[in-house]
Design a protein around this motif. Sequence first.
Motif, mmCIF file in Angstrom:
data_model
loop_
_atom_site.group_PDB
_atom_site.id
_atom_site.type_symbol
_atom_site.label_atom_id
_atom_site.label_comp_id
_atom_site.label_asym_id
_atom_site.label_seq_id
_atom_site.Cartn_x
_atom_site.Cartn_y
_atom_site.Cartn_z
ATOM 1 N N PRO A 81 -58.754 14.646 18.806
ATOM 2 C CA PRO A 81 -59.484 14.253 17.595
ATOM 3 C C PRO A 81 -58.812 14.718 16.296
ATOM 4 O O PRO A 81 -58.937 14.062 15.269
ATOM 5 C CB PRO A 81 -60.857 14.912 17.767
ATOM 6 N N PHE A 135 -69.864 14.060 25.053
ATOM 7 C CA PHE A 135 -68.867 14.022 23.979
ATOM 8 C C PHE A 135 -68.633 12.589 23.501
ATOM 9 O O PHE A 135 -68.579 12.323 22.305
ATOM 10 C CB PHE A 135 -67.563 14.661 24.456
ATOM 11 N N TYR A 139 -69.967 12.099 19.801
ATOM 12 C CA TYR A 139 -68.890 12.202 18.816
ATOM 13 C C TYR A 139 -67.941 10.997 18.805
ATOM 14 O O TYR A 139 -67.706 10.389 17.765
ATOM 15 C CB TYR A 139 -68.078 13.483 19.054
ATOM 16 N N GLU A 140 -67.385 10.686 19.966
ATOM 17 C CA GLU A 140 -66.295 9.710 20.011
ATOM 18 C C GLU A 140 -66.713 8.317 19.546
ATOM 19 O O GLU A 140 -66.056 7.715 18.692
ATOM 20 C CB GLU A 140 -65.745 9.643 21.441
ATOM 21 N N THR A 143 -67.542 8.085 15.824
ATOM 22 C CA THR A 143 -66.317 8.264 15.037
ATOM 23 C C THR A 143 -65.473 6.993 15.070
ATOM 24 O O THR A 143 -64.969 6.542 14.031
ATOM 25 C CB THR A 143 -65.510 9.464 15.576
#
Length: 173
Positions: A81, A135, A139-140, A143
């Motif tokens: 990231p 995750f 998040y991924e 994003t």
Amino acid sequence: MGSLASLRRQSLMCSAVFTIVVPGTMAGLIPYLLTGWRRIGDLFGLPGGWIAGVILIALGLPVLLAAIYKFASDGLGTPLPAAPTRSLVVTGPHRYVRNPMYLAVTTTIVGQALVLGQPVLLWYAGFFVVATAAFVYAYEQPTLLRQFGDEYRRYCESVPAWLPRVTPYRPVR
């Protein structure tokens, strides 16, 4: 053109380090620490299960390496990231499933469980799946949606997150 080649070379080098550190830890060091890589017999008494384990490892590792390579060569970045790709990677294993690296690491861990006859690695694989899915969703995906917008949305509509599609994804340009 020289700067593109330089960026690609830098991405490949950073991705190589990432591969050793992150998947190397998840699929190598942690299984070693849990088992000492000692074979204790056939998992659940399934004779020949180790052969399936070897096949899973042999399938998982090339998918992992190909996906990471595509991040560097096509995306001009890394899976890390902190050094993300500059473009959405929809080539290589990503044509079939959105999360090929996580699936490849899980496949490798399950393969080791079968080869070594170590049930603890199945527990670890389950923990790894839950942690990586959390995750991905927390998040991924948000994003990537912010970074790539409609391109990522179309990709998500066409390519499953966890179960590979049969035919390769071909983005509409």
